[in-house]
Design a protein around this motif. Structure first.
Motif, PDB file in Angstrom:
ATOM      1  N   LEU A  10       0.693  -1.053   0.034  1.00 56.41           N
ATOM      2  CA  LEU A  10      -0.004  -0.115   0.093  1.00 56.41           C
ATOM      3  C   LEU A  10       0.769   1.251  -0.055  1.00 56.41           C
ATOM      4  CD1 LEU A  10      -2.943  -0.594   2.453  1.00 56.41           C
ATOM      5  CD2 LEU A  10      -3.140   0.331  -0.075  1.00 56.41           C
ATOM      6  N   ALA A  11       2.167   1.203  -0.013  1.00 54.80           N
ATOM      7  CA  ALA A  11       2.912   2.316   0.377  1.00 54.80           C
ATOM      8  C   ALA A  11       2.610   3.382  -0.964  1.00 54.80           C
ATOM      9  CB  ALA A  11       4.535   1.922   0.267  1.00 54.80           C
ATOM     10  N   ARG A  12       2.631   2.868  -2.073  1.00 56.11           N
ATOM     11  CA  ARG A  12       2.111   3.976  -3.117  1.00 56.11           C
ATOM     12  C   ARG A  12       0.864   4.644  -3.164  1.00 56.11           C
ATOM     13  NH1 ARG A  12       3.199   0.803  -8.497  1.00 56.11           N
ATOM     14  NH2 ARG A  12       3.061   2.816  -9.399  1.00 56.11           N
ATOM     15  N   TYR A  13      -0.041   4.008  -2.308  1.00 57.33           N
ATOM     16  CA  TYR A  13      -1.457   4.419  -2.316  1.00 57.33           C
ATOM     17  C   TYR A  13      -1.934   5.237  -1.029  1.00 57.33           C
ATOM     18  CZ  TYR A  13      -0.671   0.916  -5.884  1.00 57.33           C
ATOM     19  OH  TYR A  13       0.018   0.091  -6.900  1.00 57.33           O
ATOM     20  N   ASP A  14      -1.079   5.671  -0.750  1.00 55.15           N
ATOM     21  CA  ASP A  14      -1.567   6.632   0.659  1.00 55.15           C
ATOM     22  C   ASP A  14      -2.883   7.294   0.521  1.00 55.15           C
ATOM     23  OD1 ASP A  14      -1.409   7.654   3.247  1.00 55.15           O
ATOM     24  OD2 ASP A  14      -0.976   9.428   2.320  1.00 55.15           O
ATOM     25  N   ALA A  15      -4.025   7.243   1.211  1.00 59.44           N
ATOM     26  CA  ALA A  15      -5.250   7.929   0.837  1.00 59.44           C
ATOM     27  C   ALA A  15      -5.164   9.352   1.014  1.00 59.44           C
ATOM     28  CB  ALA A  15      -6.337   7.539   1.951  1.00 59.44           C
ATOM     29  N   GLY A  16      -4.000   9.768   1.637  1.00 60.81           N
ATOM     30  CA  GLY A  16      -3.957  11.486   1.628  1.00 60.81           C
ATOM     31  C   GLY A  16      -3.073  12.119   0.593  1.00 60.81           C
ATOM     32  N   GLN A  17      -2.167  11.236   0.169  1.00 61.83           N
ATOM     33  CA  GLN A  17      -1.069  11.608  -0.728  1.00 61.83           C
ATOM     34  C   GLN A  17      -0.993  10.555  -1.889  1.00 61.83           C
ATOM     35  OE1 GLN A  17       0.326  14.795  -1.122  1.00 61.83           O
ATOM     36  NE2 GLN A  17      -0.809  15.463   0.794  1.00 61.83           N
ATOM     37  N   PRO A  18      -1.789  10.183  -2.659  1.00 59.20           N
ATOM     38  CA  PRO A  18      -1.653   9.265  -3.714  1.00 59.20           C
ATOM     39  C   PRO A  18      -0.666   9.291  -4.764  1.00 59.20           C
ATOM     40  CG  PRO A  18      -3.591  10.588  -4.403  1.00 59.20           C
ATOM     41  CD  PRO A  18      -2.949  10.978  -2.931  1.00 59.20           C
ATOM     42  N   ALA A  19      -0.053   8.407  -5.224  1.00 59.63           N
ATOM     43  CA  ALA A  19       1.190   8.655  -5.996  1.00 59.63           C
ATOM     44  C   ALA A  19       0.769   9.178  -7.246  1.00 59.63           C
ATOM     45  CB  ALA A  19       1.725   7.146  -6.440  1.00 59.63           C
ATOM     46  N   ASP A  20       1.444  10.113  -7.898  1.00 53.85           N
ATOM     47  CA  ASP A  20       1.296  10.589  -9.115  1.00 53.85           C
ATOM     48  C   ASP A  20       1.580   9.920 -10.472  1.00 53.85           C
ATOM     49  OD1 ASP A  20       0.305  12.766  -7.848  1.00 53.85           O
ATOM     50  OD2 ASP A  20       2.241  13.820  -7.608  1.00 53.85           O
ATOM     51  N   ILE A  21       0.700  10.119 -11.533  1.00 53.16           N
ATOM     52  CA  ILE A  21       1.121   9.431 -12.816  1.00 53.16           C
ATOM     53  C   ILE A  21       0.704  10.662 -13.815  1.00 53.16           C
ATOM     54  CG2 ILE A  21       0.761   7.020 -12.321  1.00 53.16           C
ATOM     55  CD1 ILE A  21      -1.902   7.048 -13.691  1.00 53.16           C
ATOM     56  N   GLU A  22       1.455  10.760 -14.856  1.00 52.96           N
ATOM     57  CA  GLU A  22       1.214  11.800 -15.792  1.00 52.96           C
ATOM     58  C   GLU A  22       0.649  11.143 -17.086  1.00 52.96           C
ATOM     59  OE1 GLU A  22       1.388  14.868 -15.285  1.00 52.96           O
ATOM     60  OE2 GLU A  22       2.249  14.725 -13.497  1.00 52.96           O
ATOM     61  N   PRO A  23      -0.354  11.650 -17.795  1.00 50.83           N
ATOM     62  CA  PRO A  23      -0.823  11.346 -18.877  1.00 50.83           C
ATOM     63  C   PRO A  23       0.187  11.165 -20.141  1.00 50.83           C
ATOM     64  CG  PRO A  23      -2.286  12.982 -18.071  1.00 50.83           C
ATOM     65  CD  PRO A  23      -1.064  13.003 -17.357  1.00 50.83           C
ATOM     66  N   GLU A  24       0.472   9.886 -20.899  1.00 48.65           N
ATOM     67  CA  GLU A  24       1.428   9.746 -21.728  1.00 48.65           C
ATOM     68  C   GLU A  24       1.024  10.291 -23.096  1.00 48.65           C
ATOM     69  OE1 GLU A  24       2.263   5.439 -21.287  1.00 48.65           O
ATOM     70  OE2 GLU A  24       2.690   5.788 -19.055  1.00 48.65           O
ATOM     71  N   PHE A  25      -0.277  10.436 -23.180  1.00 49.36           N
ATOM     72  CA  PHE A  25      -0.649  10.826 -24.689  1.00 49.36           C
ATOM     73  C   PHE A  25      -2.086  12.150 -24.512  1.00 49.36           C
ATOM     74  CE2 PHE A  25       0.000   6.436 -24.353  1.00 49.36           C
ATOM     75  CZ  PHE A  25       1.017   6.059 -25.341  1.00 49.36           C
ATOM     76  N   GLU A  26      -1.753  12.821 -25.667  1.00 50.63           N
ATOM     77  CA  GLU A  26      -2.668  14.103 -25.561  1.00 50.63           C
ATOM     78  C   GLU A  26      -4.098  13.606 -25.614  1.00 50.63           C
ATOM     79  OE1 GLU A  26      -2.688  18.239 -27.757  1.00 50.63           O
ATOM     80  OE2 GLU A  26      -1.988  16.479 -28.683  1.00 50.63           O
ATOM     81  N   ALA A 371     -18.346  -3.691  12.053  1.00 48.50           N
ATOM     82  CA  ALA A 371     -19.433  -3.270  12.674  1.00 48.50           C
ATOM     83  C   ALA A 371     -20.697  -3.431  11.642  1.00 48.50           C
ATOM     84  CB  ALA A 371     -19.454  -1.844  13.199  1.00 48.50           C
ATOM     85  N   SER A 372     -20.413  -2.889  10.223  1.00 44.44           N
ATOM     86  CA  SER A 372     -21.442  -3.047   9.310  1.00 44.44           C
ATOM     87  C   SER A 372     -21.416  -4.189   8.372  1.00 44.44           C
ATOM     88  CB  SER A 372     -21.193  -1.788   8.358  1.00 44.44           C
ATOM     89  OG  SER A 372     -20.091  -1.768   7.785  1.00 44.44           O
ATOM     90  N   GLY A 373     -20.187  -4.913   8.436  1.00 43.81           N
ATOM     91  CA  GLY A 373     -20.174  -5.896   7.279  1.00 43.81           C
ATOM     92  C   GLY A 373     -19.844  -5.710   5.981  1.00 43.81           C
ATOM     93  N   ALA A 374     -19.640  -4.408   5.765  1.00 43.19           N
ATOM     94  CA  ALA A 374     -19.272  -3.877   4.552  1.00 43.19           C
ATOM     95  C   ALA A 374     -17.738  -4.248   4.051  1.00 43.19           C
ATOM     96  CB  ALA A 374     -19.626  -2.217   4.367  1.00 43.19           C
ATOM     97  N   LEU A 375     -17.703  -4.495   2.767  1.00 42.73           N
ATOM     98  CA  LEU A 375     -16.166  -4.692   2.314  1.00 42.73           C
ATOM     99  C   LEU A 375     -15.640  -3.307   1.675  1.00 42.73           C
ATOM    100  CD1 LEU A 375     -14.431  -7.148   1.232  1.00 42.73           C
ATOM    101  CD2 LEU A 375     -15.563  -6.854  -0.876  1.00 42.73           C
ATOM    102  N   SER A 376     -14.650  -2.992   1.875  1.00 42.17           N
ATOM    103  CA  SER A 376     -14.049  -1.904   1.447  1.00 42.17           C
ATOM    104  C   SER A 376     -13.962  -1.881   0.238  1.00 42.17           C
ATOM    105  CB  SER A 376     -12.425  -1.592   2.328  1.00 42.17           C
ATOM    106  OG  SER A 376     -11.977  -0.355   1.421  1.00 42.17           O
ATOM    107  N   VAL A 377     -13.735  -0.555  -0.554  1.00 37.91           N
ATOM    108  CA  VAL A 377     -14.055  -0.483  -1.972  1.00 37.91           C
ATOM    109  C   VAL A 377     -12.571   0.043  -2.407  1.00 37.91           C
ATOM    110  CG1 VAL A 377     -16.367   0.303  -2.473  1.00 37.91           C
ATOM    111  CG2 VAL A 377     -14.855   2.026  -1.860  1.00 37.91           C
ATOM    112  N   GLY A 378     -11.693  -0.116  -1.361  1.00 34.43           N
ATOM    113  CA  GLY A 378     -10.249   0.298  -1.835  1.00 34.43           C
ATOM    114  C   GLY A 378      -9.704   1.592  -1.305  1.00 34.43           C
ATOM    115  N   VAL A 379      -8.795   2.133  -1.913  1.00 32.84           N
ATOM    116  CA  VAL A 379      -8.286   3.491  -1.674  1.00 32.84           C
ATOM    117  C   VAL A 379      -8.289   4.259  -2.726  1.00 32.84           C
ATOM    118  CG1 VAL A 379      -6.772   2.579   0.262  1.00 32.84           C
ATOM    119  CG2 VAL A 379      -6.030   2.478  -1.953  1.00 32.84           C
ATOM    120  N   PRO A 380      -8.087   5.550  -2.729  1.00 29.30           N
ATOM    121  CA  PRO A 380      -8.333   6.432  -3.897  1.00 29.30           C
ATOM    122  C   PRO A 380      -7.117   6.230  -4.875  1.00 29.30           C
ATOM    123  CG  PRO A 380      -8.712   7.949  -2.046  1.00 29.30           C
ATOM    124  CD  PRO A 380      -8.210   6.539  -1.455  1.00 29.30           C
ATOM    125  N   VAL A 381      -7.361   5.921  -6.222  1.00 28.46           N
ATOM    126  CA  VAL A 381      -6.220   6.023  -7.003  1.00 28.46           C
ATOM    127  C   VAL A 381      -5.280   7.101  -7.346  1.00 28.46           C
ATOM    128  CG1 VAL A 381      -7.519   3.678  -8.306  1.00 28.46           C
ATOM    129  CG2 VAL A 381      -7.744   6.380  -9.037  1.00 28.46           C
TER     130      VAL A 381
END
Length: 550
Positions: A10-26, A371-381
């Motif tokens: 999870l090191a690359r996917y911190d919820a507060g400071q997600p890793a950056d990617i730059e668009p490779e195409f216009e 508490a709720s039994g809900a499955l996490s949807v993950g972390v921000p991309v």
């Protein structure tokens, strides 16, 4: 925000400071052209026994762009594509971009009124549709629309197997007053399409919302949105040209557009199409094609588990499995792994976020809230910031439930010709999703439900998915949906609808008693109806309004 020092995956996917990617195409077209140059001879599309290489797809889409331009199409106009999951859908999408246009994806389940609304709203001047859909739906409504050119095609084209389970009863149909797609492409084969310049902020396609909360709205999905989230799928999951994409999501839906079509165009991975879903045939094709990746609604994976030929060997190669579009009960994830040996990774997004805004990192397993039994949807991309806000718009601390507000390069520019709706849903460019959830102390996100779906039973607040998760634990239940219905005493009470597994037997009273043993007295359903099928959109979302109307 938490930094995941003890969780390397999870090191690359911190919820507060997600890793950056730059668009490779216009733009999305440049993404496709780079793949054509890199691997021209590899399969772009596999359709039963048919094959289209990237070089052939490039040639066919050149011809499409030249053809519609010759018919009077101009840059900036819209092409509506009204088909099932067939190669012609992809040809029309890319060909529209080459002509400088905007592709409009149309739900093939639409009837005349719905098609008229969409064509009128988008102002489409070209319609590409299956012959059967022209005969049954489009022909009657086209005279009152802006469409000038109608191009028809058959689902039987580009393959010879004619699978009875899929094509039973389908024949080629004459459609007077229309142009046949492949006759048109043959006439323009080798022609050079017009020279157009597509910028990252130009609209790539109008993706209409599913209409579960009202009339569909055309989300303006830009080329930047498409490129960014195609790269998100690739880098987050680890996809490349050695993968094989199993096309189980409808292509008109944002999941199919990005998680199937765009990821194939970016990576060079073949896209396997099957017209429409037949669970047994899908398993056979996945095995024969060596499918390695797919993303679709959980209802599809439930259908695969219940197919008569559901054997672990059928999906032996499908190691990268993601599901979104509808809540996933933890019990279903467990059952799928028992059946096929693979973990279903959660992914979350909306039409307005061009598919994912959150996902479970590949190789990780989502936590379940105790508490709720809900499955996490993950972390921000990548590059994505998500806030949980209260009714006053202020940020809420971890653990507190509020609305998700999403900002990132995947958020669409707005709604087509709807400035008021755009201003309300996207103030400052951040999407107010209408989904309610929370973030835990480690940065995992959980979706509770849609704001409007909360049930108020005598002052007690109940989220439908909490009840649904318990229903899914019953061994006879295949699918479940819960809504609030009027109640003289409580104001509103819980009603459940379920469909049963094949050969299973259970009464409403037995299932209600099962729930009563497992949840608070105010939560368990007071009424339950057994249906053959739970009504859903093509993308797998439950049509709660239809259930309420019952």
């Amino acid at each position: 925000m938490t930094v995941y020092d003890e969780k390397p995956w999870l090191a690359r996917y911190d919820a507060g400071q997600p890793a950056d990617i730059e668009p490779e195409f216009e733009n999305a077209l440049a993404m496709f052209e780079a793949t054509v140059a890199r691997t021209p001879g590899t399969d772009a599309i596999r359709y039963f026994d048919g094959r289209i290489s990237f070089a052939e797809l490039d040639e066919l889409t050149d011809a499409f762009a030249a053809a519609i331009t010759a018919e009077g199409f101009r840059a900036g106009e819209r092409v509506a594509v009204f088909t099932q999951n067939v190669p012609q859908f992809v040809i029309a999408q890319i060909g529209t971009w080459k002509a400088g246009g905007v592709a409009v994806s149309v739900n093939p389940m639409y009837k005349g009124r719905e098609l008229t609304e969409l064509l009128t709203d988008s102002g489409a001047t070209v319609l590409v549709c299956l012959q059967s859909l022209h005969r049954d739906v489009a022909a009657a409504v086209l005279p009152g629309t802006t469409v000038r050119t109608v191009i028809t095609t058959s689902e039987l084209d580009l393959q010879t197997r004619n699978e009875p389970a899929v094509f039973g009863g389908i024949e080629r149909i004459a459609c007077p007053g229309t142009l046949d797609l492949f006759e048109l492409l043959d006439r323009h084969r080798g022609a050079t399409p017009p020279q157009v310049r597509l910028g990252p902020d130009d609209v790539a396609f109008l993706t209409y919302t599913s209409g579960t909360t009202g009339p569909p709205k055309g989300a303006m999905t830009t080329h930047r949105n498409v490129v960014f989230n195609a790269q998100t799928y690739r880098d987050w999951i680890g996809l490349d040209g050695d993968d094989v994409v199993l096309g189980i999501a409808p292509l008109f839906h944002i999941t199919g557009l990005v998680g199937h079509v765009a990821i194939s165009l970016l990576t060079g991975a073949p896209l396997v199409l099957m017209y429409r879903l037949d669970p047994a045939l899908t398993l056979d094709i996945a095995e024969a094609q060596g499918a390695t990746f797919s993303v679709g609604s959980i209802t599809v994976f439930i259908a695969l588990m219940n197919a008569p030929n559901a054997e672990k060997s059928k999906l032996a190669t499908l190691r990268k499995v993601y599901s979104g579009g509808a809540p996933i009960p933890p019990s279903t994830v467990h059952a799928f792994r028992e059946a096929f040996g693979h973990y279903i990774h959660n992914i979350y997004g909306l039409t307005e976020t061009t598919s994912p805004s959150h996902a479970v990192p590949h190789g990780a397993e989502a936590p379940v809230d105790t508490a709720s039994g809900a499955l996490s949807v993950g972390v921000p991309v990548y590059n994505t910031v998500v806030r949980i806000v209260g009714e006053d718009g202020d940020d809420l601390p971890p653990g507190e439930v509020g609305e998700l507000v999403t900002a990132g390069p995947q958020v669409v520019a707005g709604y087509w010709n709807k400035p008021e709706e755009t201003a309300a849903a996207l103030p400052g460019g951040a999407l107010h999703t209408g989904d309610v959830g929370y973030m835990d102390a480690e940065g995992w996100f959980y979706i509770v439900d849609r704001k409007k779906d909360q049930i108020n039973a005598g002052g007690y607040k109940i989220w439908p998915r909490e009840v649904e998760d318990v229903l899914y634990e019953h061994p006879a239940v295949r699918e479940a949906a819960v809504v609030g219905v009027p109640d003289e005493y409580r104001g509103e009470t819980v009603k459940a609808f379920v469909s049963l597994r094949a050969q299973a037997d259970a009464t409403p009273e037995e299932i209600i008693a099962f729930c009563k043993e497992r949840m608070a007295a105010y939560k368990y359903p007071r009424g339950l109806e057994i249906l053959d099928e739970i009504p859903k959109t093509v993308s797998g979302k439950v049509l709660r309004r239809e259930l309420r109307s019952r």
